[in-house]
Design a protein around this motif. Structure first.
Motif, PDB file in Angstrom:
ATOM      1  N   GLU A  79       0.831  -1.198   0.000  1.00  0.00           N
ATOM      2  CA  GLU A  79       0.000   0.000   0.000  1.00  0.00           C
ATOM      3  C   GLU A  79       0.870   1.254   0.000  1.00  0.00           C
ATOM      4  OE1 GLU A  79      -3.543   2.026   2.742  1.00  0.00           O
ATOM      5  OE2 GLU A  79      -2.845  -0.004   3.184  1.00  0.00           O
ATOM      6  N   GLN A  80       1.974   1.238   0.746  1.00  0.00           N
ATOM      7  CA  GLN A  80       2.886   2.373   0.774  1.00  0.00           C
ATOM      8  C   GLN A  80       3.495   2.619  -0.605  1.00  0.00           C
ATOM      9  OE1 GLN A  80       6.708   1.802   2.611  1.00  0.00           O
ATOM     10  NE2 GLN A  80       6.738   3.879   3.484  1.00  0.00           N
ATOM     11  N   THR A  81       3.857   1.543  -1.297  1.00  0.00           N
ATOM     12  CA  THR A  81       4.422   1.660  -2.638  1.00  0.00           C
ATOM     13  C   THR A  81       3.414   2.256  -3.612  1.00  0.00           C
ATOM     14  OG1 THR A  81       5.814  -0.286  -2.232  1.00  0.00           O
ATOM     15  CG2 THR A  81       5.502   0.381  -4.525  1.00  0.00           C
ATOM     16  N   ALA A  82       2.162   1.819  -3.497  1.00  0.00           N
ATOM     17  CA  ALA A  82       1.116   2.331  -4.389  1.00  0.00           C
ATOM     18  C   ALA A  82       0.888   3.817  -4.204  1.00  0.00           C
ATOM     19  CB  ALA A  82      -0.188   1.568  -4.137  1.00  0.00           C
ATOM     20  N   LEU A  83       1.148   4.328  -2.984  1.00  0.00           N
ATOM     21  CA  LEU A  83       0.904   5.746  -2.681  1.00  0.00           C
ATOM     22  C   LEU A  83       2.191   6.562  -2.651  1.00  0.00           C
ATOM     23  CD1 LEU A  83      -1.668   5.232   0.221  1.00  0.00           C
ATOM     24  CD2 LEU A  83      -2.180   5.885  -2.129  1.00  0.00           C
ATOM     25  N   LYS A  84       3.279   5.961  -3.138  1.00  0.00           N
ATOM     26  CA  LYS A  84       4.589   6.619  -3.103  1.00  0.00           C
ATOM     27  C   LYS A  84       4.545   7.966  -3.817  1.00  0.00           C
ATOM     28  CE  LYS A  84       8.951   5.944  -1.833  1.00  0.00           C
ATOM     29  NZ  LYS A  84       9.344   5.603  -0.446  1.00  0.00           N
ATOM     30  N   GLY A  85       5.046   8.999  -3.157  1.00  0.00           N
ATOM     31  CA  GLY A  85       5.118  10.313  -3.780  1.00  0.00           C
ATOM     32  C   GLY A  85       3.855  11.141  -3.666  1.00  0.00           C
ATOM     33  N   GLN A  86       2.773  10.568  -3.117  1.00  0.00           N
ATOM     34  CA  GLN A  86       1.525  11.310  -2.973  1.00  0.00           C
ATOM     35  C   GLN A  86       1.448  11.945  -1.583  1.00  0.00           C
ATOM     36  OE1 GLN A  86      -2.115   9.377  -4.233  1.00  0.00           O
ATOM     37  NE2 GLN A  86      -0.981   7.863  -5.440  1.00  0.00           N
ATOM     38  N   ASN A  87       1.044  13.198  -1.558  1.00  0.00           N
ATOM     39  CA  ASN A  87       0.853  13.900  -0.288  1.00  0.00           C
ATOM     40  C   ASN A  87      -0.603  13.808   0.141  1.00  0.00           C
ATOM     41  OD1 ASN A  87       3.562  14.837  -0.162  1.00  0.00           O
ATOM     42  ND2 ASN A  87       3.065  16.453  -1.637  1.00  0.00           N
ATOM     43  N   ALA A  88      -0.837  14.116   1.410  1.00  0.00           N
ATOM     44  CA  ALA A  88      -2.216  14.102   1.913  1.00  0.00           C
ATOM     45  C   ALA A  88      -3.060  15.105   1.126  1.00  0.00           C
ATOM     46  CB  ALA A  88      -2.229  14.452   3.402  1.00  0.00           C
ATOM     47  N   LYS A  89      -4.245  14.664   0.718  1.00  0.00           N
ATOM     48  CA  LYS A  89      -5.122  15.489  -0.109  1.00  0.00           C
ATOM     49  C   LYS A  89      -5.962  16.427   0.754  1.00  0.00           C
ATOM     50  CE  LYS A  89      -5.654  12.257  -3.980  1.00  0.00           C
ATOM     51  NZ  LYS A  89      -4.757  11.183  -3.538  1.00  0.00           N
ATOM     52  N   GLY A  90      -6.273  17.589   0.204  1.00  0.00           N
ATOM     53  CA  GLY A  90      -7.169  18.523   0.856  1.00  0.00           C
ATOM     54  C   GLY A  90      -8.575  18.374   0.319  1.00  0.00           C
ATOM     55  N   LEU A  91      -9.496  19.186   0.846  1.00  0.00           N
ATOM     56  CA  LEU A  91     -10.888  19.112   0.410  1.00  0.00           C
ATOM     57  C   LEU A  91     -11.025  19.362  -1.082  1.00  0.00           C
ATOM     58  CD1 LEU A  91     -12.942  20.967   3.190  1.00  0.00           C
ATOM     59  CD2 LEU A  91     -13.134  18.572   2.529  1.00  0.00           C
ATOM     60  N   TRP A  92     -10.425  20.432  -1.578  1.00  0.00           N
ATOM     61  CA  TRP A  92     -10.555  20.778  -2.990  1.00  0.00           C
ATOM     62  C   TRP A  92      -9.921  19.716  -3.873  1.00  0.00           C
ATOM     63  CZ3 TRP A  92     -13.772  23.180  -5.719  1.00  0.00           C
ATOM     64  CH2 TRP A  92     -13.479  23.637  -7.014  1.00  0.00           C
ATOM     65  N   ASP A  93      -8.843  19.093  -3.386  1.00  0.00           N
ATOM     66  CA  ASP A  93      -8.180  18.031  -4.154  1.00  0.00           C
ATOM     67  C   ASP A  93      -9.131  16.863  -4.418  1.00  0.00           C
ATOM     68  OD1 ASP A  93      -5.776  19.456  -4.139  1.00  0.00           O
ATOM     69  OD2 ASP A  93      -5.194  18.600  -2.198  1.00  0.00           O
ATOM     70  N   LEU A  94      -9.952  16.518  -3.424  1.00  0.00           N
ATOM     71  CA  LEU A  94     -10.884  15.403  -3.608  1.00  0.00           C
ATOM     72  C   LEU A  94     -11.900  15.700  -4.703  1.00  0.00           C
ATOM     73  CD1 LEU A  94     -11.798  13.960  -0.087  1.00  0.00           C
ATOM     74  CD2 LEU A  94     -10.003  13.295  -1.647  1.00  0.00           C
ATOM     75  N   PHE A  95     -12.389  16.929  -4.740  1.00  0.00           N
ATOM     76  CA  PHE A  95     -13.393  17.278  -5.746  1.00  0.00           C
ATOM     77  C   PHE A  95     -12.791  17.353  -7.153  1.00  0.00           C
ATOM     78  CE2 PHE A  95     -15.516  18.819  -1.890  1.00  0.00           C
ATOM     79  CZ  PHE A  95     -16.801  18.328  -2.096  1.00  0.00           C
ATOM     80  N   GLN A  96     -11.484  17.544  -7.246  1.00  0.00           N
ATOM     81  CA  GLN A  96     -10.833  17.623  -8.551  1.00  0.00           C
ATOM     82  C   GLN A  96     -10.260  16.289  -9.018  1.00  0.00           C
ATOM     83  OE1 GLN A  96      -8.032  20.890  -7.594  1.00  0.00           O
ATOM     84  NE2 GLN A  96      -9.083  22.104  -9.167  1.00  0.00           N
TER      85      GLN A  96
END
Length: 482
Positions: free
Chosen positions: A245-262
């Motif tokens: 799971e960590q490998t699949a999410l490598k390089g991704q930062n925690a998403k904000g509210l607006w990020d989810l809608f986009q």
């Protein structure tokens, strides 16, 4: 499971929930018993300050502000919970949120001594912030700390604590205990006790292993946390799943509210969260509580005994929350939520019929009373608790805090909307006031049956891969490309 694992897991569940969702239920119910006493206190304080008494509608308005302040605080808590969970961690945020409830308890407890009803309003606001944080972080923390096989049961264990908080709050508000004119400040301040219990117990529990590995990239601390939670067992398989799971999410930062809608990759997860987060308040469960006193009176229950009958409604929700907790990993999430809303539709139809005929048929008041208990039981089967588990399972580690911000915000916003509009709905529709809630419960059950995938027994990565196919309508990529 070994004895060490059971002990640590049970301690984690208790310590997180006693100061988390338990506080939500407790503070929700303790405000009902001293209503008249606080309204009198508001009038007396105003008269002492300015020499004139307040009109009844002004007192009612100020009381409404005090009640609504809890919901406004809850909304604030839900909005700050996401970024704070990423920065401080799940366990640490639960500990930090006790600052709000302790300040609130102090303000409410001293309000009469310093003759300030404004302190009650501010205290309720702080209590709401604590509840907003707890309702978001409690299920997230437990779900991330649980083994896959019993993840549903562990994550859902917050629901019995919510119901237990409601029942205990109703019980403490009895005239024989703290629901008196002399002791109501102590009743409002008693919410400090669960907070102190959490501060004494939660530090002994580990942080979420997923948070430590994926958010903090600390494999050693993750392993230590897993060993404390699982005991002396082989952790190779579970650690491999976490690393994958960590490998699949490598390089991704925690998403904000607006990020989810986009973000197209969470489109269906977001739609499901929007629907479920709204349905839990728009299904009419609070309307049943609103009508409970009226129906109990019509059924011939003496006024002095109605408070005990009301405790029975809270006990119903507690019983079904415990039952749902035992069966969630056998029956599945979708069936529990869909079944709960479907049963509420049936109860709502019968309730509407009984309200319509209550003045014409003598025994209809008893049918109304049965419908109230049956509807609350149905709500407790699935919607009350499982709704809070779903965002934890269908969003990945980077999107989960923001998803709970949305889910929690919808809960509190709709709570305010229903509370403000329901009296007008009753006035406009009379005995048919429950029809809008029946329709919304039916639509929620239909949506869940068609669009909510079953997550029972699946890893977080497997769930993410399933939603990838939904969102992009193409075969899932390799984990490293997700």
């Amino acid at each position: 499971m070994e004895l060490l694992q059971v002990r640590c897991l049970l301690l984690t569940i208790f310590a997180a929930s006693i100061g988390g969702t338990f506080q939500y239920g407790y503070n929700l119910s303790i405000i009902n018993a001293p209503t008249i006493f606080i309204q009198n206190f508001i009038n007396e304080t105003w008269t002492e300050r300015f020499g004139t008494q307040l009109e009844k509608q002004v007192i009612t308005m100020l009381w409404t502000f005090i009640v609504t302040g809890y919901s406004v605080g809850g909304l604030v808590g839900a909005l700050i919970a996401g970024p704070m969970a990423v920065r401080f961690g799940r366990r640490n945020l639960l500990l930090l949120s006790n600052v709000f409830i302790l300040v609130g308890a102090l303000l409410m407890g001293l309000s009469r001594a310093v003759k300030s009803f404004e302190m009650i309003l501010i205290g309720r606001l702080f209590a709401g912030i604590n509840a907003g944080v707890g309702m978001n972080i409690n299920p997230m923390y437990l779900g991330e700390s649980a083994p896959k096989e019993i993840r549903g049961m562990v994550a859902l264990s917050f629901a019995p604590f919510t119901a237990a908080g409601i029942v205990l709050g109703q019980t403490m508000g009895l005239g024989e205990i703290l629901g008196t004119e002399e002791l109501w400040p102590l009743l409002l301040a008693s919410c400090a006790v669960p907070s102190l219990i959490q501060l004494l117990t939660l530090p002994w529990c580990p942080e979420s292993p997923r948070y430590l590995l994926i958010d903090r990239e600390n494999k050693n601390k993750c392993m230590k946390a897993l060993k404390r939670l699982r005991g002396d067992v082989d952790l190779t398989t579970e650690m491999d799943e976490l690393l994958e799971e960590q490998t699949a999410l490598k390089g991704q930062n925690a998403k904000g509210l607006w990020d989810l809608f986009q973000d197209r990759s969470v489109r269906w997860q977001l739609i499901i969260t929007l629907v479920l987060g709204s349905a839990i308040q728009l299904c009419g469960n609070d309307a049943m509580y609103f009508y409970a006193v009226y129906v109990f009176t019509a059924a011939g229950i003496p006024n002095e005994k109605i408070q005990y009958a009301t405790i029975g409604t809270g006990c119903c929700e507690f019983i079904t929350a415990v039952t749902s907790n035992l069966f969630i990993d056998r029956i599945g999430r979708r069936m529990l939520i869909m079944g709960g809303y479907s049963l509420m539709v049936g109860c709502g139809i019968l309730f509407t019929i009984s309200l319509t005929l209550q003045d014409k048929v003598s025994w209809m008041s008893y049918l109304s009373m049965i419908c109230i208990f049956a509807s609350i039981l149905s709500f407790g089967i699935g919607p009350a608790g499982v709704t809070g588990v779903i965002p934890m399972e269908i969003f990945d580690q980077t999107a989960r805090p923001a998803a709970y911000m949305i889910n929690g915000s919808l809960l509190w916003i709709n709570f305010i909307i229903v509370g403000m509009t329901f009296p007008f709905i009753v006035e406009g529709l009379g005995s048919f006031c429950y029809v809008p809630f029946i329709c919304l419960s039916f639509l929620a059950a239909l949506f869940i049956g068609i669009f909510l995938p079953e997550t029972k027994g699946k890893t977080f990565l497997e769930i993410s891969e399933e939603f990838y196919r939904w969102n992009f309508k193409e075969p899932v990529r390799e984990s490293c490309d997700l």
